[in-house]
Motif scaffolding. Structure first.
Motif, PDB file in Angstrom:
ATOM      1  N   PHE A 213      -1.651  -5.522  -0.298  1.00 36.19           N
ATOM      2  CA  PHE A 213      -2.892  -5.984  -0.893  1.00 36.19           C
ATOM      3  C   PHE A 213      -2.535  -7.092  -1.872  1.00 36.19           C
ATOM      4  O   PHE A 213      -1.590  -6.970  -2.629  1.00 36.19           O
ATOM      5  N   ILE A 214      -3.283  -8.192  -1.787  1.00 35.30           N
ATOM      6  CA  ILE A 214      -3.005  -9.336  -2.643  1.00 35.30           C
ATOM      7  C   ILE A 214      -4.129  -9.431  -3.663  1.00 35.30           C
ATOM      8  O   ILE A 214      -5.306  -9.427  -3.278  1.00 35.30           O
ATOM      9  N   SER A 215      -3.785  -9.484  -4.929  1.00 38.82           N
ATOM     10  CA  SER A 215      -4.830  -9.492  -5.943  1.00 38.82           C
ATOM     11  C   SER A 215      -4.329 -10.208  -7.179  1.00 38.82           C
ATOM     12  O   SER A 215      -3.139 -10.204  -7.458  1.00 38.82           O
ATOM     13  N   LYS A 216      -5.274 -10.780  -7.930  1.00 43.55           N
ATOM     14  CA  LYS A 216      -4.810 -11.362  -9.183  1.00 43.55           C
ATOM     15  C   LYS A 216      -4.846 -10.323 -10.296  1.00 43.55           C
ATOM     16  O   LYS A 216      -4.349 -10.540 -11.383  1.00 43.55           O
TER      17      LYS A 216
ATOM     18  N   ILE B  81      -3.033  -3.671 -10.643  1.00 43.09           N
ATOM     19  CA  ILE B  81      -3.459  -2.414 -10.019  1.00 43.09           C
ATOM     20  C   ILE B  81      -2.288  -1.454 -10.098  1.00 43.09           C
ATOM     21  O   ILE B  81      -1.158  -1.814  -9.798  1.00 43.09           O
TER      22      ILE B  81
ATOM     23  N   PHE C 118      -0.952   1.401  -8.338  1.00 48.28           N
ATOM     24  CA  PHE C 118      -0.956   2.312  -7.199  1.00 48.28           C
ATOM     25  C   PHE C 118      -0.105   3.519  -7.546  1.00 48.28           C
ATOM     26  O   PHE C 118       0.817   3.437  -8.352  1.00 48.28           O
TER      27      PHE C 118
ATOM     28  N   PHE D 213       0.845  -1.194   0.000  1.00 48.89           N
ATOM     29  CA  PHE D 213       0.000   0.000   0.000  1.00 48.89           C
ATOM     30  C   PHE D 213       0.881   1.246   0.000  1.00 48.89           C
ATOM     31  O   PHE D 213       1.863   1.311   0.754  1.00 48.89           O
ATOM     32  N   PRO D 214       0.537   2.253  -0.813  1.00 48.81           N
ATOM     33  CA  PRO D 214       1.371   3.461  -0.842  1.00 48.81           C
ATOM     34  C   PRO D 214       1.490   4.149   0.518  1.00 48.81           C
ATOM     35  O   PRO D 214       2.491   4.806   0.795  1.00 48.81           O
TER      36      PRO D 214
ATOM     37  N   ASN E 184      -1.828  -5.709   7.451  1.00 52.68           N
ATOM     38  CA  ASN E 184      -2.515  -4.948   6.421  1.00 52.68           C
ATOM     39  C   ASN E 184      -1.591  -3.938   5.723  1.00 52.68           C
ATOM     40  O   ASN E 184      -1.986  -2.823   5.419  1.00 52.68           O
ATOM     41  N   PHE E 185      -0.351  -4.335   5.486  1.00 53.99           N
ATOM     42  CA  PHE E 185       0.590  -3.477   4.761  1.00 53.99           C
ATOM     43  C   PHE E 185       0.502  -3.696   3.253  1.00 53.99           C
ATOM     44  O   PHE E 185       0.972  -2.883   2.479  1.00 53.99           O
TER      45      PHE E 185
END
Ligand code: SF4
Lengths: 342, 367
Positions: B80-83, B86, B88, B10-11, B77-78
């Motif tokens: 983000f996991i995504s397929k 994204i 940022f 996350f930025p 929560n540092f």
């Protein structure tokens, strides 16, 4: 506001309660051929106790917009006041090439059951903006986006006021995009881990705050947002979008006159500064106005006789140029004299 | 989550690398966590990569450790996991600016109220005013002063004075003059106590029983003073957080970058504020990335700077004299195994030069 001051700009702030006094100066200025930049922020259409005065003041604003729009720059305009219809917006969004959620208008449980019989999930929300109202029994009504589930179905009467039912998008995250005269400033809101905020993040959750992070939208999506904004005739506002689990971005709604603080601060977009710079660059007015020292709260049109004390609940402003969001609060709580602003 | 997903930092979570270890600063939750330097490198080099690829790169034998790292990142929560892909925006988060040249002014007030100075600061959008009252304060003067500031554009006021019964009795009256009053510090008080005043308890009053002037406090480095917000992180990237947009004006109108600094930049009556501000910009351009020792410290982006109480007042990049941390071995003074920084290298005219061998020896001792 502070940024405009810092950039050396002269500002006149107009609130519903000061429109009556300041409109003359503005018209005068414009008629002399000056071309100030206008920023239409928010306008309480319930300032005056007499309803017709609210309507009259909007008519007056529309007139001002009409005679100046060809020559002067307007960031948002009075016409934005009525572009906030959740039924019409998706049509325009679809035309602009954006993805939208499937939607229906229903007023009976039987109709609703037919729709939700498919395997998709649905939500319901208001047609317009959030509704604050007083219910009959001293309760407050507030429109939330709600999931249609068995519990809600059980409580539901057979027939009800026509309601908007929309396909639920299994979101990966929500996106707020502040649109400023062609530029997009986007923020992703990560709330999914938290069941409480799953449907609408206005159910604020303090224990585990959502993450608000700056992101860049794909170029073609930004292009479509631009197309949408010009179709709806607005040059500034806030888009609500959703990215679903497959990475598709859906249009939810557009709020002209939207807030920018909540996007600007966590992301470092410095929108206050950008807006001030934009207005400065568009301003072509050289006349210094005279300060308007005091206004007469009881001003009424000539054709009206009855005088009554007006309540002091209204706000906000417009004009040659700006207002930065928190300034209203400052004006109020810190009693910063309005003259200093104007 | 699967190993085929991508890992995004996350930025608002900003990793900072130190000599011995690193930290991740969570600027939204306002906290930081320690991480090993290897994890810093992974986040730097593989942000947005597929988890599986990272694991392959580090080899089978390290799989478990990497998995543990990723779990830690998710738990806090540092990341983000995504397929999905994204993008940022890691740049905008570094922006920070205020609509003024001077944001914070320290003002010494003697027996007359410097109305002109307050007007000037207000005209330049200065937001915070710290007032220091010499000797025993005259209440009438203070009331008058606050009333005047209240009408200005200045948004908050901090008042520092010597304790007197009269002041304590008039605290409410002062607050009634202006709710911009946010903090009152009374030294030499008969007792130590913290009071809260105002309708929302927005005004904090500290009574302090000794005569510790803030001179003693200033420049003291302690984790309690670390600031983990986004503004601080953005500011420390390009400026010294100590002098940036700050000005100090003494009772005679002489201007310094800080009330404890020796150097006088000019006089408020003779030099335009914009010219003074320019000098301050130049002075505050030293960041902690340039300050000796601090440049190797993982806390450098959240630790407040002090350019007055340094090891060598002649050098603009000298280390803070009141720092009790040794970043080379990651030990605070008082912790077991602590040795002062000068035993981990040498102070030279060009700054501190760490001695890798010696540091390694100390590090081995802990293990
Ligand atoms: S070395 Fe000391 S003063 Fe420098 S950043 Fe680290 S803790 Fe702060």
């Amino acid at each position: 506001m502070d940024w405009l001051h810092h950039l050396g700009e002269r500002v006149m702030v107009v609130y519903p309660q000061t429109l009556a006094v300041k409109i003359g100066t503005i018209l005068n200025l414009v008629q002399r051929g000056e071309r100030p930049a206008f920023w239409f922020r928010k306008w309480s259409s319930a300032y005056h106790e007499q309803k017709y005065l609210n309507e009259e003041s909007i008519k007056l604003l529309n007139y001002l917009h009409c005679i100046t729009k060809d020559n002067c720059y307007w960031l948002n305009s009075p016409s934005d006041l009525d572009s906030n219809n959740k039924l019409i917006q998706p049509l325009l969004a679809e035309e602009a090439g954006l993805n939208i959620a499937q939607q229906h208008i229903v007023s009976a449980k039987s109709e609703l059951l037919k729709i939700i019989n498919s395997d998709k999930k649905f939500i319901t929300k208001s047609f317009g903006t959030a509704i604050y109202a007083n219910g009959d029994d001293d309760t407050t009504l507030f429109a939330y986006t709600q999931m249609i589930d068995d519990a809600l179905l059980a409580k539901m009467p057979e027939t009800f006021y026509p309601s908007l039912v929309q396909q639920y998008i299994d979101k990966e995250f929500e996106i707020r995009t502040f649109y400023l005269d062609g530029e997009c400033f986007s923020m992703a809101i990560f709330s999914q881990e938290n069941d409480k905020t799953k449907v609408d993040f206005r159910h604020y959750d303090n224990a585990m705050p959502n993450r608000n992070e700056p992101i860049c939208l794909p170029r073609e999506v930004e292009e479509r947002l631009r197309r949408f904004a010009s179709a709806i005739g607005s040059n500034c506002g806030s888009f609500d979008l959703i990215q679903d689990k497959t990475g598709q971005i859906y249009f939810v709604e557009f709020n002209p006159l939207g807030q920018f603080g909540m996007v600007s601060h966590p992301c470092g977009y410095m929108l206050e500064k950008r807006i001030a710079q934009l207005l400065k660059s568009k301003n072509q007015c050289n006349t210094q106005y005279e300060r308007i020292a005091k206004h007469d709260e009881s001003l009424l049109p000539l054709c009206v006789m009855r005088l009554e004390q007006v309540s002091d609940g209204g706000y906000e402003l417009c004009y040659h140029s700006d207002f930065y969001e928190s300034d209203y609060a400052i004006v109020r709580s810190l009693h910063k004299p309005i003259d200093l602003l104007g | 989550m699967t190993h085929k997903d991508k890992l995004y930092l996350f930025p608002s979570c900003i990793p900072v690398k130190g000599y011995a270890r690193s930290i991740i600063v969570d600027t939204q939750r306002r906290c930081y966590k320690f991480i090993p330097n290897v994890l810093y490198r992974i986040l730097q080099e593989h942000n947005g990569d597929i988890i599986e690829h990272i694991m392959q790169l580090y080899g089978k034998e390290n799989c478990e450790i990497i998995e543990e790292y990723i779990e830690f990142l998710i738990e806090n929560n540092f990341v983000f996991i995504s397929k999905n892909d994204i993008t940022f925006n890691y740049n905008s988060i570094k922006n920070f600016d205020t609509p003024n040249h001077i944001n914070n002014a320290q003002l010494d007030v003697g027996s007359i109220i410097p109305f002109n100075t307050i007007d000037l600061l207000s005209e330049h959008n200065c937001t915070v005013l710290q007032i220091f009252v010499k000797e025993t304060a005259d209440i009438a003067l203070l009331l008058n002063l606050l009333g005047y500031v209240h009408k200005s554009r200045i948004a908050s006021v901090y008042l520092n004075a010597k304790y007197s019964c009269e002041i304590e009795q008039n605290l409410q009256a002062l607050l009634d003059q202006s709710n911009k009053l946010q903090q009152v510090l009374l030294t030499d008080a008969p007792r130590t106590e913290t009071l809260r005043l105002g309708p929302c308890e927005s005004c904090i009053v500290y009574l302090i029983n000794s005569d510790i002037s803030s001179k003693m406090q200033c420049g003291t480095v302690h984790p309690n003073n670390f600031a983990t917000n986004r503004q601080m992180m953005a500011e420390t990237l390009c400026h010294s957080s100590c002098w940036h947009k700050k000005i100090s004006i003494d009772a005679n109108g002489f201007v310094r970058p800080c009330r404890f600094a020796e150097q006088v930049l000019g006089s408020i009556g003779d030099t335009p504020l914009t010219a003074l501000a320019e000098q301050i910009v130049a002075l505050s351009s030293t960041t902690k990335d340039q300050v000796e020792v601090c440049r190797h410290c993982e806390f450098r982006r959240i630790c407040p700077d002090c350019r007055v109480f340094t090891r060598n007042p002649q050098s603009p990049t000298a280390h803070l004299a009141r720092c009790a941390y040794n970043p080379y071995i990651a030990r605070w003074q008082g912790q077991s195994g602590y040795v002062p920084v000068d035993q981990c290298g040498m102070f030279t005219p060009k700054g501190f030069v760490p001695d890798a061998e010696r540091i390694e020896q100390y590090a081995l001792k802990f293990c």
